[in-house]
Design a protein around this motif. Sequence first.
Motif, PDB file in Angstrom:
ATOM      1  N   LEU A  32       0.861  -1.190   0.000  1.00 40.64           N
ATOM      2  CA  LEU A  32       0.000   0.000   0.000  1.00 40.64           C
ATOM      3  C   LEU A  32       0.891   1.231   0.000  1.00 40.64           C
ATOM      4  O   LEU A  32       1.820   1.330   0.804  1.00 40.64           O
ATOM      5  N   GLY A  33       0.635   2.161  -0.910  1.00 39.01           N
ATOM      6  CA  GLY A  33       1.486   3.340  -1.010  1.00 39.01           C
ATOM      7  C   GLY A  33       0.727   4.631  -1.033  1.00 39.01           C
ATOM      8  O   GLY A  33      -0.279   4.808  -0.336  1.00 39.01           O
ATOM      9  N   ALA A  34       1.200   5.563  -1.844  1.00 38.55           N
ATOM     10  CA  ALA A  34       0.595   6.879  -1.977  1.00 38.55           C
ATOM     11  C   ALA A  34       1.102   7.496  -3.273  1.00 38.55           C
ATOM     12  O   ALA A  34       2.130   7.086  -3.815  1.00 38.55           O
ATOM     13  N   THR A  35       0.362   8.479  -3.746  1.00 37.57           N
ATOM     14  CA  THR A  35       0.818   9.326  -4.844  1.00 37.57           C
ATOM     15  C   THR A  35       0.768  10.745  -4.317  1.00 37.57           C
ATOM     16  O   THR A  35      -0.295  11.378  -4.269  1.00 37.57           O
ATOM     17  N   GLU A  36       1.912  11.231  -3.842  1.00 40.57           N
ATOM     18  CA  GLU A  36       1.946  12.518  -3.151  1.00 40.57           C
ATOM     19  C   GLU A  36       3.311  13.166  -3.308  1.00 40.57           C
ATOM     20  O   GLU A  36       4.309  12.492  -3.583  1.00 40.57           O
ATOM     21  N   SER A  77      -3.687  11.175   1.713  1.00 39.33           N
ATOM     22  CA  SER A  77      -2.650  12.203   1.569  1.00 39.33           C
ATOM     23  C   SER A  77      -3.233  13.607   1.616  1.00 39.33           C
ATOM     24  O   SER A  77      -2.679  14.525   1.005  1.00 39.33           O
ATOM     25  N   GLU A  78      -4.304  13.782   2.339  1.00 41.43           N
ATOM     26  CA  GLU A  78      -4.938  15.099   2.427  1.00 41.43           C
ATOM     27  C   GLU A  78      -3.949  16.165   2.890  1.00 41.43           C
ATOM     28  O   GLU A  78      -3.989  17.317   2.435  1.00 41.43           O
ATOM     29  N   HIS A  79      -3.037  15.798   3.795  1.00 42.98           N
ATOM     30  CA  HIS A  79      -2.084  16.754   4.360  1.00 42.98           C
ATOM     31  C   HIS A  79      -1.016  17.192   3.346  1.00 42.98           C
ATOM     32  O   HIS A  79      -0.219  18.083   3.655  1.00 42.98           O
ATOM     33  N   HIS A  80      -1.017  16.584   2.150  1.00 49.65           N
ATOM     34  CA  HIS A  80      -0.081  16.994   1.092  1.00 49.65           C
ATOM     35  C   HIS A  80      -0.779  17.667  -0.082  1.00 49.65           C
ATOM     36  O   HIS A  80      -0.135  17.974  -1.092  1.00 49.65           O
ATOM     37  N   MET A  81      -2.074  17.893   0.026  1.00 51.13           N
ATOM     38  CA  MET A  81      -2.840  18.400  -1.109  1.00 51.13           C
ATOM     39  C   MET A  81      -2.519  19.849  -1.466  1.00 51.13           C
ATOM     40  O   MET A  81      -2.954  20.347  -2.508  1.00 51.13           O
ATOM     41  N   GLY A  82      -1.735  20.527  -0.653  1.00 48.30           N
ATOM     42  CA  GLY A  82      -1.306  21.881  -0.977  1.00 48.30           C
ATOM     43  C   GLY A  82      -0.274  21.929  -2.091  1.00 48.30           C
ATOM     44  O   GLY A  82       0.103  23.022  -2.536  1.00 48.30           O
ATOM     45  N   PHE A  83       0.198  20.756  -2.554  1.00 51.80           N
ATOM     46  CA  PHE A  83       1.207  20.690  -3.615  1.00 51.80           C
ATOM     47  C   PHE A  83       0.612  20.023  -4.848  1.00 51.80           C
ATOM     48  O   PHE A  83      -0.084  19.011  -4.741  1.00 51.80           O
ATOM     49  N   PRO A  84       0.889  20.542  -6.027  1.00 45.19           N
ATOM     50  CA  PRO A  84       0.280  20.022  -7.259  1.00 45.19           C
ATOM     51  C   PRO A  84       0.587  18.551  -7.500  1.00 45.19           C
ATOM     52  O   PRO A  84       1.723  18.097  -7.301  1.00 45.19           O
TER      53      PRO A  84
END
Length: 275
Positions: A32-36, A77-84
Motif C-alpha cells: 500500500l502506497g501513496a501518490t503525493e 494524503s490530504e495533508h499533502h494536497m497543498g502541492f500540485p
Amino acid sequence: MTFTPRTHRLADLTWPEIDELRPHAPVAIVPLGATEQHGLGMAQRTDTTRAEAVADMVARRMSPQVVVAPAIPVGMSEHHMGFPGTLTLSADTLQRVVADVVTSLHRHGWRRIFVLTGHGGNNSAVDTVVSRLRAELTDTHLAWSGVTPVVSDLVKQHADSPVRGHSCEIETSQAMYVDPDLVLSERLTRGSATLDDLDPAGRLGRSHPGFHFPQAYDVLSPTGNLGNPRLATPELGALLIDTVVDRICGFLTGLIGLPDRLPAPPPARIALETS
C-alpha cells in the motif's frame, strides 16, 4: 521436489499458475502506497515503490511461500494536497479498497495476509480496517506494518535532522537504494529540519511527544519535505531496507508457523419455550 514459481507477483501470473502456486504460498502481501509530493527532488510514487520493492524482496527471499498482490498506489494524503499532483483517498474509501483486496485473497484461500504500507498517513485507516477484518475473517491471520517503523532503532542511530519524517535523509536514502530513478539528487533541498524552522503550530506539535496535532505540509515546509535529504546515501538506504526485509521475513516465518485460526462457530440458537 521444490516448487519454483515463474514469479511471486499475482498480476503477472495466469490463473492456472496461481492455482498451482497457492498450496505452496501461505502468505499474501498487499503493498500500500501513496501518490503525493516528496519535496523538490523525489517522485510522487516514492511510498508505493518502497512498499512494493520491500514486498518483492521478501517474496524472493521466502520463495515460494509468499505472493504479492498489486500495489494500491493512492492512499490518505490530504495533508499533502497543498502541492500540485498529490492524489488522496478518504479514510472510508481506503479502508474499503484494502478490505476488498484482502477479502478477495481470502476467497481464493489465503489465510495469512500482511498489509505493508509505505506511507505513514495510511496508518490509522489500515489499523482500523485490519482490526475489523480480523473480527470478520475469523479463520485468517492478518497483520500490517509500515516500512521505516520496522527499523526505528536504526533511524535513531543514523538520522541527523532533529525534525524529519517526510522526504528526509532516511526516506531519501531508502529511495536511492530501491530505485535511483525516484531521486533527482541535484534538486534535493533541505526542508524544515529543526523546531525553529516550523511555524508556532508545528513547533507545538513537534515539541510535545505523544500529542497528535497534524498540520498540512505546505504550512510545515515551503518545499514540502522535512529534514535534510542532501545527507542521504544509497549505503544508508541499503542498511535500512535490507534490515526491514530481514525483520519482515522473520515475522512472516513466525506467522506461517502459527496454528490456523478457526472459523467462528455459528451463533447459538435460543430455544423458545411454548406454553
